[in-house]
Design a protein around this motif. Structure first.
Motif, PDB file in Angstrom:
ATOM      1  N   ASP A 174      48.180  40.647  32.438  1.00 52.07           N
ATOM      2  CA  ASP A 174      47.015  39.786  32.611  1.00 52.07           C
ATOM      3  C   ASP A 174      46.636  39.095  31.300  1.00 52.07           C
ATOM      4  O   ASP A 174      45.456  38.915  31.013  1.00 52.07           O
ATOM      5  N   THR A 175      47.617  38.685  30.505  1.00 51.54           N
ATOM      6  CA  THR A 175      47.312  37.980  29.264  1.00 51.54           C
ATOM      7  C   THR A 175      46.731  36.608  29.587  1.00 51.54           C
ATOM      8  O   THR A 175      47.367  35.816  30.286  1.00 51.54           O
ATOM      9  N   PRO A 176      45.515  36.296  29.114  1.00 48.07           N
ATOM     10  CA  PRO A 176      44.923  34.986  29.406  1.00 48.07           C
ATOM     11  C   PRO A 176      45.656  33.874  28.661  1.00 48.07           C
ATOM     12  O   PRO A 176      46.392  34.106  27.705  1.00 48.07           O
ATOM     13  N   ALA A 177      45.436  32.656  29.123  1.00 45.07           N
ATOM     14  CA  ALA A 177      45.969  31.503  28.401  1.00 45.07           C
ATOM     15  C   ALA A 177      45.175  31.312  27.106  1.00 45.07           C
ATOM     16  O   ALA A 177      43.958  31.463  27.084  1.00 45.07           O
ATOM     17  N   ALA A 178      45.885  31.011  26.018  1.00 47.28           N
ATOM     18  CA  ALA A 178      45.212  30.770  24.730  1.00 47.28           C
ATOM     19  C   ALA A 178      44.467  29.437  24.783  1.00 47.28           C
ATOM     20  O   ALA A 178      44.859  28.515  25.497  1.00 47.28           O
ATOM     21  N   PRO A 179      43.372  29.317  24.028  1.00 49.46           N
ATOM     22  CA  PRO A 179      42.788  30.337  23.156  1.00 49.46           C
ATOM     23  C   PRO A 179      41.945  31.341  23.938  1.00 49.46           C
ATOM     24  O   PRO A 179      41.328  30.997  24.945  1.00 49.46           O
ATOM     25  N   PHE A 180      41.924  32.573  23.454  1.00 50.71           N
ATOM     26  CA  PHE A 180      41.070  33.586  24.073  1.00 50.71           C
ATOM     27  C   PHE A 180      40.713  34.642  23.039  1.00 50.71           C
ATOM     28  O   PHE A 180      41.404  34.819  22.031  1.00 50.71           O
ATOM     29  N   THR A 181      39.622  35.342  23.320  1.00 50.33           N
ATOM     30  CA  THR A 181      39.135  36.412  22.454  1.00 50.33           C
ATOM     31  C   THR A 181      39.531  37.743  23.057  1.00 50.33           C
ATOM     32  O   THR A 181      39.356  37.973  24.263  1.00 50.33           O
ATOM     33  N   LEU A 182      40.088  38.629  22.246  1.00 49.48           N
ATOM     34  CA  LEU A 182      40.486  39.948  22.714  1.00 49.48           C
ATOM     35  C   LEU A 182      39.262  40.819  22.996  1.00 49.48           C
ATOM     36  O   LEU A 182      38.146  40.504  22.593  1.00 49.48           O
ATOM     37  N   GLY A 183      39.504  41.949  23.684  1.00 47.52           N
ATOM     38  CA  GLY A 183      38.430  42.894  23.975  1.00 47.52           C
ATOM     39  C   GLY A 183      38.152  42.977  25.458  1.00 47.52           C
ATOM     40  O   GLY A 183      37.555  42.070  26.025  1.00 47.52           O
ATOM     41  N   LEU A 184      38.561  44.097  26.099  1.00 48.77           N
ATOM     42  CA  LEU A 184      38.512  44.202  27.549  1.00 48.77           C
ATOM     43  C   LEU A 184      37.247  44.841  28.100  1.00 48.77           C
ATOM     44  O   LEU A 184      36.904  44.609  29.261  1.00 48.77           O
ATOM     45  N   GLU A 185      36.561  45.670  27.301  1.00 45.76           N
ATOM     46  CA  GLU A 185      35.421  46.422  27.853  1.00 45.76           C
ATOM     47  C   GLU A 185      34.286  46.403  26.840  1.00 45.76           C
ATOM     48  O   GLU A 185      34.474  46.773  25.693  1.00 45.76           O
ATOM     49  N   VAL A 186      33.125  45.949  27.295  1.00 46.43           N
ATOM     50  CA  VAL A 186      32.026  45.742  26.358  1.00 46.43           C
ATOM     51  C   VAL A 186      30.750  46.415  26.866  1.00 46.43           C
ATOM     52  O   VAL A 186      30.607  46.740  28.047  1.00 46.43           O
ATOM     53  N   ALA A 187      29.835  46.596  25.928  1.00 41.33           N
ATOM     54  CA  ALA A 187      28.477  47.032  26.258  1.00 41.33           C
ATOM     55  C   ALA A 187      27.528  46.285  25.338  1.00 41.33           C
ATOM     56  O   ALA A 187      27.844  46.028  24.171  1.00 41.33           O
ATOM     57  N   GLY A 188      26.388  45.915  25.883  1.00 40.78           N
ATOM     58  CA  GLY A 188      25.428  45.182  25.073  1.00 40.78           C
ATOM     59  C   GLY A 188      24.178  44.859  25.862  1.00 40.78           C
ATOM     60  O   GLY A 188      23.862  45.518  26.863  1.00 40.78           O
ATOM     61  N   VAL A 189      23.477  43.835  25.416  1.00 36.68           N
ATOM     62  CA  VAL A 189      22.187  43.458  25.997  1.00 36.68           C
ATOM     63  C   VAL A 189      22.282  42.046  26.554  1.00 36.68           C
ATOM     64  O   VAL A 189      22.789  41.130  25.876  1.00 36.68           O
ATOM     65  N   VAL A 190      21.827  41.871  27.789  1.00 36.03           N
ATOM     66  CA  VAL A 190      21.815  40.522  28.377  1.00 36.03           C
ATOM     67  C   VAL A 190      20.928  39.627  27.524  1.00 36.03           C
ATOM     68  O   VAL A 190      19.774  39.947  27.246  1.00 36.03           O
ATOM     69  N   ASP A 191      21.485  38.491  27.131  1.00 43.04           N
ATOM     70  CA  ASP A 191      20.800  37.560  26.244  1.00 43.04           C
ATOM     71  C   ASP A 191      20.323  36.317  26.993  1.00 43.04           C
ATOM     72  O   ASP A 191      19.298  35.726  26.653  1.00 43.04           O
ATOM     73  N   ALA A 192      21.057  35.925  28.031  1.00 42.02           N
ATOM     74  CA  ALA A 192      20.702  34.761  28.845  1.00 42.02           C
ATOM     75  C   ALA A 192      21.426  34.871  30.172  1.00 42.02           C
ATOM     76  O   ALA A 192      22.474  35.522  30.270  1.00 42.02           O
ATOM     77  N   VAL A 193      20.859  34.256  31.203  1.00 41.37           N
ATOM     78  CA  VAL A 193      21.491  34.276  32.526  1.00 41.37           C
ATOM     79  C   VAL A 193      21.687  32.853  33.015  1.00 41.37           C
ATOM     80  O   VAL A 193      20.893  31.957  32.735  1.00 41.37           O
ATOM     81  N   GLY A 194      22.787  32.653  33.757  1.00 42.82           N
ATOM     82  CA  GLY A 194      23.062  31.353  34.344  1.00 42.82           C
ATOM     83  C   GLY A 194      22.381  31.198  35.686  1.00 42.82           C
ATOM     84  O   GLY A 194      21.761  32.133  36.219  1.00 42.82           O
ATOM     85  N   ALA A 195      22.505  30.023  36.250  1.00 41.90           N
ATOM     86  CA  ALA A 195      21.912  29.735  37.556  1.00 41.90           C
ATOM     87  C   ALA A 195      22.481  30.685  38.608  1.00 41.90           C
ATOM     88  O   ALA A 195      23.657  31.043  38.589  1.00 41.90           O
ATOM     89  N   GLY A 196      21.619  31.130  39.521  1.00 37.51           N
ATOM     90  CA  GLY A 196      22.053  31.970  40.622  1.00 37.51           C
ATOM     91  C   GLY A 196      22.101  33.449  40.322  1.00 37.51           C
ATOM     92  O   GLY A 196      22.422  34.253  41.204  1.00 37.51           O
ATOM     93  N   VAL A 197      21.774  33.834  39.108  1.00 38.96           N
ATOM     94  CA  VAL A 197      21.773  35.258  38.759  1.00 38.96           C
ATOM     95  C   VAL A 197      20.349  35.778  38.856  1.00 38.96           C
ATOM     96  O   VAL A 197      19.464  35.351  38.110  1.00 38.96           O
ATOM     97  N   SER A 198      20.113  36.692  39.796  1.00 36.73           N
ATOM     98  CA  SER A 198      18.754  37.202  40.008  1.00 36.73           C
ATOM     99  C   SER A 198      18.639  38.705  39.806  1.00 36.73           C
ATOM    100  O   SER A 198      17.534  39.224  39.639  1.00 36.73           O
ATOM    101  N   HIS A 199      19.781  39.408  39.801  1.00 35.71           N
ATOM    102  CA  HIS A 199      19.712  40.875  39.714  1.00 35.71           C
ATOM    103  C   HIS A 199      19.755  41.373  38.271  1.00 35.71           C
ATOM    104  O   HIS A 199      19.603  42.568  38.036  1.00 35.71           O
TER     105      HIS A 199
END
Length: 318
Positions: free
Chosen positions: A51-76
Motif C-alpha cells: 500500500d505504498t502511496p504515490a509520491a509525494p507522501f509523508t510516512l507514519g501509519l498510526e497517529v494520536a493527537g488532538v482534533v484541530d479543525a473539522v471539515g464540512a459534514g463532520v459532526s461526531h
C-alpha cells in the motif's frame, strides 16, 4: 510545518517544511502528538509495501493527537477531541488531515504514546486471533518474533483470550520481554523450534511474523486442525506452503492484512480499536514501548527497526 516526507519514488525520506493542510469534506485535521513506527514504513521507503502511496507522501501509519479543525459534514468530532487514527500515511508530521471515519476517541487515561502504539500492533493481533483464527480458551498459541511490535501484542492478547502461549524470540533479553507480557513457554531463536513446540504438545494456532525457515518449522509443529497466520516476513523470505501437507493434517492457513479491512469492512477495525482502548482503560493491556524519540530523530527510530534493536514499539513524539 515539519513532515518526514518522500517527495519522489526511490528518494530517501527526510524532514521537510511543507504547508499546514486544511481538512476537506469528511476530514479532520489533527495536531499530532505521537506516531508509532512500523516495518511497513521501511518497506514504503523502498517502494515495496503493498500500500505504498504515490509520491509525494509523508510516512507514519498510526497517529494520536488532538482534533484541530473539522471539515464540512463532520459532526461526531470537534476541536479538542483526543483521537487515534490508523491513517496509513501522514503521521510523522506536526499536523495531518485524515478521514473522520477512521478516527477513534481515546480515553483520558490513555497517553498519546500508548494510543499510537496500540493501533496496528494490537489491532493486527486482536483481529487476527479473534476475528480470523477464532482462538479458543485452552488452545496453544505459538508466536514467532514474540518481542517485536505485533508479536508482543499477540502474546498479551493470546493470554487474555485464555490460550497457553509459546513465545519464540532471539536472546535472553527479548525472551524476558515476552515472559513479562504473559508467555507460558519460551524458545530461543537458536533452538530447534519444531522439536521444542512438539515437546510442549504442538501448536493449535501459529502467529508468525518471521516467515522463511521459521514458518516451515512452525508449520511442521502444528497440530491437526490447526490454523496458521502468516502475519509478516521479517526474515525476508515469503514461505511457500505445500498444499498436500495441509490435507494430511487438515490445516488451515489464514490470510490477514489489517489495512485491507479499511477498504471492505472498516467497522471490524473500528470495533477492534474500541475494544482495545476499553481494555487499556481497564488496565488489561499495556503496550511495551522500548524507545520514544522526538520527530527530529525519526531516522534513528527507523534504524532501530531495521537493525531489530527495539522491542515492542518505537514511538515518535511530536
Amino acid at each position: 510545518m515539519l513532515a518526514y516526507q518522500i517527495q519522489s519514488a526511490g528518494e530517501q525520506a527526510k524532514l521537510r517544511e511543507i504547508p499546514v493542510p486544511a481538512p476537506a469534506e469528511g476530514q479532520i485535521r489533527v495536531a499530532i502528538r505521537a506516531c508509532g513506527l512500523n516495518f511497513a514504513d521501511l518497506l514504503m521507503q523502498k517502494g515495496t509495501y503493498q500500500d505504498t502511496p504515490a509520491a509525494p507522501f509523508t510516512l507514519g501509519l498510526e497517529v494520536a493527537g488532538v482534533v484541530d479543525a473539522v471539515g464540512a459534514g463532520v459532526s461526531h468530532l470537534k476541536p479538542g477531541d483526543r483521537v487515534a487514527v490508523y491513517s496509513g500515511q501522514g503521521g510523522l508530521a506536526q499536523f495531518g488531515v485524515f478521514d473522520a471515519e477512521r478516527a477513534v476517541l481515546i480515553p483520558q487515561s490513555c497517553s498519546f504514546e500508548d494510543a499510537a502504539a496500540i493501533q496496528i500492533a494490537y489491532g493486527t493481533s486482536h483481529m487476527a486471533l479473534d476475528h480470523r483464527a477464532r482462538l479458543q480458551p485452552g488452545e496453544t498459541l505459538l508466536v514467532t518474533g514474540a518481542a517485536g511490535g505485533v508479536g508482543l501484542s499477540a502474546v498479551e492478547i493470546g493470554k487474555l483470550m485464555g490460550a497457553t502461549v509459546i513465545a519464540q524470540a532471539r536472546g535472553a533479553d527479548k525472551l524476558a520481554v515476552a515472559r513479562a507480557a504473559g508467555a507460558d513457554h519460551l524458545i530461543d531463536a537458536d533452538e530447534d523450534l519444531r522439536e521444542r513446540v512438539l515437546a510442549l504438545g504442538g501448536a493449535d494456532v501459529v502467529y508468525d511474523a518471521i516467515g522463511g525457515d521459521v514458518f516451515k518449522a512452525a508449520f511442521r509443529a502444528t497440530n491437526p486442525e490447526g490454523r496458521l497466520l502468516p502475519i509478516g516476513f521479517a526474515g525476508g523470505e515469503v514461505p511457500q506452503i505445500p498444499a498436500n501437507h495441509l490435507l494430511v493434517k487438515n490445516l488451515t492457513v489464514i490470510g490477514f492484512y489489517i489495512g485491507g479491512y479499511l477498504r471492505f469492512r472498516p467497522e471490524v477495525v473500528r470495533n477492534s480499536f474500541e475494544t482495545l482502548f476499553a481494555w487499556h482503560a481497564e488496565g488489561r493491556i499495556r503496550p511495551h514501548i522500548s524507545h520514544t524519540l522526538p520527530l527530529s530523530e525519526v531516522a534513528q527510530g527507523m534504524a532501530l527497526l531495521k537493525a531489530r534493536k527495539s522491542t515492542g514499539k518505537v514511538v515518535i513524539t511530536i
